[in-house]
Design an enzyme around this catalytic site. Structure first.
Site, short mmCIF file in Angstrom:
data_model
loop_
_atom_site.label_atom_id
_atom_site.label_comp_id
_atom_site.label_asym_id
_atom_site.label_seq_id
_atom_site.Cartn_x
_atom_site.Cartn_y
_atom_site.Cartn_z
N GLU A 161 0.41 -13.18 12.35
CA GLU A 161 0.87 -11.99 13.05
C GLU A 161 0.78 -10.81 12.08
O GLU A 161 1.25 -10.90 10.94
CB GLU A 161 2.31 -12.18 13.52
CG GLU A 161 2.48 -13.24 14.59
CD GLU A 161 1.76 -12.89 15.89
OE1 GLU A 161 1.76 -11.69 16.25
OE2 GLU A 161 1.21 -13.80 16.53
N ASP A 219 0.83 -1.21 0.00
CA ASP A 219 0.00 0.00 0.00
C ASP A 219 0.87 1.26 0.00
O ASP A 219 1.92 1.30 0.64
CB ASP A 219 -0.91 -0.01 1.24
CG ASP A 219 -2.00 1.03 1.16
OD1 ASP A 219 -2.34 1.46 0.04
OD2 ASP A 219 -2.52 1.42 2.22
N ASN A 248 -10.29 -2.94 -7.21
CA ASN A 248 -9.44 -1.94 -7.85
C ASN A 248 -9.88 -1.56 -9.26
O ASN A 248 -9.40 -0.57 -9.82
CB ASN A 248 -7.99 -2.41 -7.91
CG ASN A 248 -7.29 -2.36 -6.57
OD1 ASN A 248 -6.33 -3.09 -6.33
ND2 ASN A 248 -7.75 -1.50 -5.66
#
Length: 256
Positions: free
Chosen positions: A220, A33, A81
């Site tokens: 995680e 990102d 997108n």
């Protein structure tokens, strides 16, 4: 040339010394990102950010391969997108063509295998051809699996998988008692890969944006502040060190 190879070897050795080699995440997934914001900060067109982001993919792929990561899944283009400006979408669709044209020889040399998840049949013909060529040329490679999630969405994947499961149960005359986590896993696009131990999102945003929503249940999460074009080898190593400092509990209690 020889000096460059020595420097590269020293860099890899330094990374390996920083990390616990017995606790390298087998599968790392990354939400790449920040390309647009990177370009905007520099008063450049958004496509320049995507171009620089492509260079970051090369860096991260190299170091992931060098330190022993087995699967690297990159969120390249989501099912949502397509709503972006047409010119930007067209540029992004052409990126795999350019990326694989320039990087494929190195991927072959490094024993990297290119794979994809997502609804790739909906992509432009030139994009599909470039991806299929890379898959074919790296099909026998046994090192890092570089997995591009392209035209991929977690909810769309689940809907697609549920339809396939329903059809299978109906055709084989089975009932729903057969359905468990393993059965579902075996019908996902990621059925050939372990779940990611580590999910990284760059740019500081703290959400998973419909990415691997089933598979990251026990991953995680690390939300890195760098915009994707600024995310480099050192940042990846930092993320892995943070991962190694944590104890994965899978819903249980930590050891006292």
């Amino acid at each position: 040339m020889f000096k460059k190879l020595i420097n590269k070897k020293n860099t890899i050795n330094n990374y390996n010394e920083e990390l616990d080699s017995s606790n390298i995440p087998e599968h790392i997934a990354i939400i790449m990102d920040g390309n647009g914001r990177w370009a905007k900060k520099r008063k450049m067109p958004r496509i320049k950010g995507h171009y620089e982001g492509m260079q970051t993919i090369k860096k991260i792929t190299r170091v992931a391969s060098d330190i022993g990561v087995k699967y690297l899944t990159l969120y390249a283009f989501s099912t949502e997108n397509w709503s972006r400006p047409e010119s930007e979408v067209n540029y992004i669709m052409n990126l795999p063509v350019n990326f694989l044209k320039t990087f494929l020889p190195e991927l072959i040399e490094k024993n990297v295998k290119v794979e994809t998840i997502g609804f790739t049949d909906k992509l432009p013909k030139s994009t599909i051809e470039a991806i299929n060529n890379a898959k074919e040329k790296t099909a026998n490679n046994t090192g890092l699996k570089l997995i591009f999630a392209i035209n991929y969405g977690g909810r769309a994947e689940l809907v697609h998988s549920i339809k396939n499961m329903f059809d299978e149960l109906h055709q084989q005359g089975l009932n729903s008692d057969i359905i468990d986590e393993t059965y579902i896993n075996n019908h996902l696009m990621t059925k050939d890969y372990p779940d990611p131990e580590l999910l990284i999102r760059t740019s500081g945003e703290q959400r998973i944006s419909n990415f691997l929503i089933w598979q990251v249940s026990y991953s995680e999460f690390i939300f890195n502040q760098k915009l994707w074009p600024d995310f480099d080898e050192d940042e990846l190593i930092k993320c892995i060190k943070i991962y190694q400092s944590r104890q994965r509990r899978f819903g249980g209690l930590s050891e006292e």
